[in-house]
Design an enzyme around this catalytic site. Sequence first.
Site, PDB file in Angstrom:
ATOM      1  CE  LYS A 262      80.220   8.018  54.117  1.00 11.94           C
ATOM      2  NZ  LYS A 262      79.437   6.802  54.379  1.00 11.94           N
ATOM      3  CG  ASP A 273      85.744   5.193  52.056  1.00 16.56           C
ATOM      4  OD1 ASP A 273      85.684   4.045  52.533  1.00 16.56           O
ATOM      5  OD2 ASP A 273      84.897   5.640  51.264  1.00 16.56           O
ATOM      6  CG  ASP A 332      77.553   7.114  51.547  1.00 15.51           C
ATOM      7  OD1 ASP A 332      78.770   7.197  51.289  1.00 15.51           O
ATOM      8  OD2 ASP A 332      77.098   7.050  52.715  1.00 15.51           O
ATOM      9  NE  ARG A 336      77.961  -0.818  47.066  1.00 20.98           N
ATOM     10  CZ  ARG A 336      76.994  -1.180  47.912  1.00 20.98           C
ATOM     11  NH1 ARG A 336      75.904  -1.765  47.459  1.00 20.98           N
ATOM     12  NH2 ARG A 336      77.131  -0.976  49.207  1.00 20.98           N
TER      13      ARG A 336
HETATM   14  N1  BES Z   1      82.880   4.214  53.042  1.00 16.22           N
HETATM   15  C1  BES Z   1      81.577   3.779  53.361  1.00 16.22           C
HETATM   16  C2  BES Z   1      81.523   2.582  54.304  1.00 16.22           C
HETATM   17  C3  BES Z   1      82.050   2.764  55.701  1.00 16.22           C
HETATM   18  C4  BES Z   1      81.180   2.958  56.759  1.00 16.22           C
HETATM   19  C5  BES Z   1      83.404   2.662  55.963  1.00 16.22           C
HETATM   20  C6  BES Z   1      81.684   3.084  58.056  1.00 16.22           C
HETATM   21  C7  BES Z   1      83.901   2.796  57.247  1.00 16.22           C
HETATM   22  C8  BES Z   1      83.035   3.006  58.289  1.00 16.22           C
HETATM   23  C9  BES Z   1      80.837   3.383  52.082  1.00 16.22           C
HETATM   24  O1  BES Z   1      81.182   4.070  50.937  1.00 16.22           O
HETATM   25  C10 BES Z   1      79.383   3.665  52.331  1.00 16.22           C
HETATM   26  O2  BES Z   1      79.056   4.790  52.576  1.00 16.22           O
HETATM   27  N2  BES Z   1      78.558   2.632  52.281  1.00 16.22           N
HETATM   28  C11 BES Z   1      77.174   2.773  52.516  1.00 16.22           C
HETATM   29  C12 BES Z   1      76.448   1.832  51.594  1.00 16.22           C
HETATM   30  C13 BES Z   1      74.965   2.053  51.564  1.00 16.22           C
HETATM   31  C14 BES Z   1      74.626   3.375  50.945  1.00 16.22           C
HETATM   32  C15 BES Z   1      74.330   0.918  50.780  1.00 16.22           C
HETATM   33  C16 BES Z   1      76.872   2.424  53.971  1.00 16.22           C
HETATM   34  O3  BES Z   1      77.508   1.521  54.507  1.00 16.22           O
HETATM   35  O4  BES Z   1      76.041   3.077  54.566  1.00 16.22           O
HETATM   36 ZN    ZN Z   2      83.155   4.807  50.889  1.00 14.57          ZN
HETATM   37 ZN    ZN Z   3      80.155   5.918  50.684  1.00 17.62          ZN
END
Ligand code: BES
Ligand code: ZN
Ligand code: ZN
Length: 477
Positions: A262, A273, A332, A336
């Site tokens: 990230k 998280d 990331d 899931r």
């Molecule tokens: N923990 C994040 C999602 C998140 C984003 C929570 C903003 C709180 C605030 C999750 O693990 C993640 O990074 N998801 C990715 C998925 C993508 C790679 C398909 C995302 O949302 O960018």
């Molecule tokens: Zn996450």
């Molecule tokens: Zn993530």
Amino acid sequence: MNIKASRRSVFEIPAPLKVVGVASGGLLTEGEALDQALKGALSQALRETGFFGEAGETLLVQRPEGAFLLFGLGKKRGQELAELKAHGGRLAQALSRLSFREAAVEVFFADHLGKKEATYALAEGLFLGSYRFSKYKTQKEGEKRLRIHLARASQAEVERAKVVAEAVNYARDLVNEPPNLLTPAELARRALALAEAVGLEAEVWDERRIEEEGMGAFLAVAKGSANPPRFIKLVYRPERPLSRVALVGKGLTFDTGGYSLKPTESMSTMKSDMAGAAAVLGAMRAIAQLKPPYEVRAYIAAGENMISGSAYRVQDILKSYSGKTIEVLNTDAEGRLTLADALAYAEKEGAETIVELSTLTGAAVVALGEKVAALFSTDPGLQRRLLRAAKEAGEKVWPMPLEEAYREKLKSEFADLKNVGDRNGGAITAALFLTEFVKVPFAHLDIAGPAYTSKPHPLGPVGGTGFGVRTLLHFLA
Ligand code: BES
Ligand code: ZN
Ligand code: ZN
């Protein structure tokens, strides 16, 4: 904060500060009575200052008889319980800025809302609004224990509000803990301590056991961290349960993104998280006290998504607990993967309904903003009951489609599934991915937006909000 209901009026309660509401520039019933006893001193103060009483505005009137706080409620017409909760929150914050340690407070708007609901809402607002997380400040700023007497109110409502608000504040505490201290092992210790304190069954698995059980997806996510994972299970068992419900919470104590790293900005709130796990634990805390007629089991796959020589990679293929294989195309999209194993396990243990909460996707925040959670469900009845529960609880939740036409986005060249779709509909493909691991009626709440706030609000400060706890409790009530 300590709140006690009293049968007496604001006037009769012997507290050094008396609080009455001002709506549309006028006093309410208790204020009117108090004003008469003070020979019009309050109405005179209103006239002289032209105080209309915008929500949260205050006017302190000092008299030989004592101190009186005129508290703004905004416009009188059409006030709802949600506003009353917010008034409670604002009042808690206003009182924390004054030096009084004890106050008598009128239950605002009791007449047109119903006294019990109004008492509950005001008390919940007061408890939530007084929440602070100052554990790591070495210079504490004037924190005092405030005693509130709610005039002409019943104690039962105050007690119920207290149980619920303490559960929300418990979840907030967990989210607000820094990720260097709240590791997966520490989260597990907190869960065990909670179970011990309120009387729940509990079990925690270490990394070896997680591997032996075959939770290959969860394990892959966690193995890049020096802080080993834990699998946490809590059980509430009533005498003759009507049915068996499982609550599953995403428990990433920190999410760097892993090798799909990230950017700094996006990482800056990732201690949250594990907010799904926090909400589930908060709910279990209250469930142990409120004793609903369902068996409730909580499952949390707690881990940390980090980078190292042992971290999982892009293109790895994982064997999940369910037996399905998953190709990782973005490290990331780790939540899931951990949930896939927790969900499959919850079902194997006999859950008849599964409700899962997770800070799962940024896409849910893009779709609904930072205040509204996305609800996905494989069962229309379950969806309806959760939407109603959220509405009653005053939490903003909106239904989203599990669009089958998008399931093909999760097809992999080399495994049964891949862990990401394309850029479009990211909250939906994440939800569809989860449904691959559950057969019983299932609901997924993506709380990535409302779990954490960067702005203070009437019901709490910057940080974890405890979102989801109240919806779960209304759902199980
Ligand atoms: N923990 C994040 C999602 C998140 C984003 C929570 C903003 C709180 C605030 C999750 O693990 C993640 O990074 N998801 C990715 C998925 C993508 C790679 C398909 C995302 O949302 O960018
Ligand atoms: Zn996450
Ligand atoms: Zn993530």
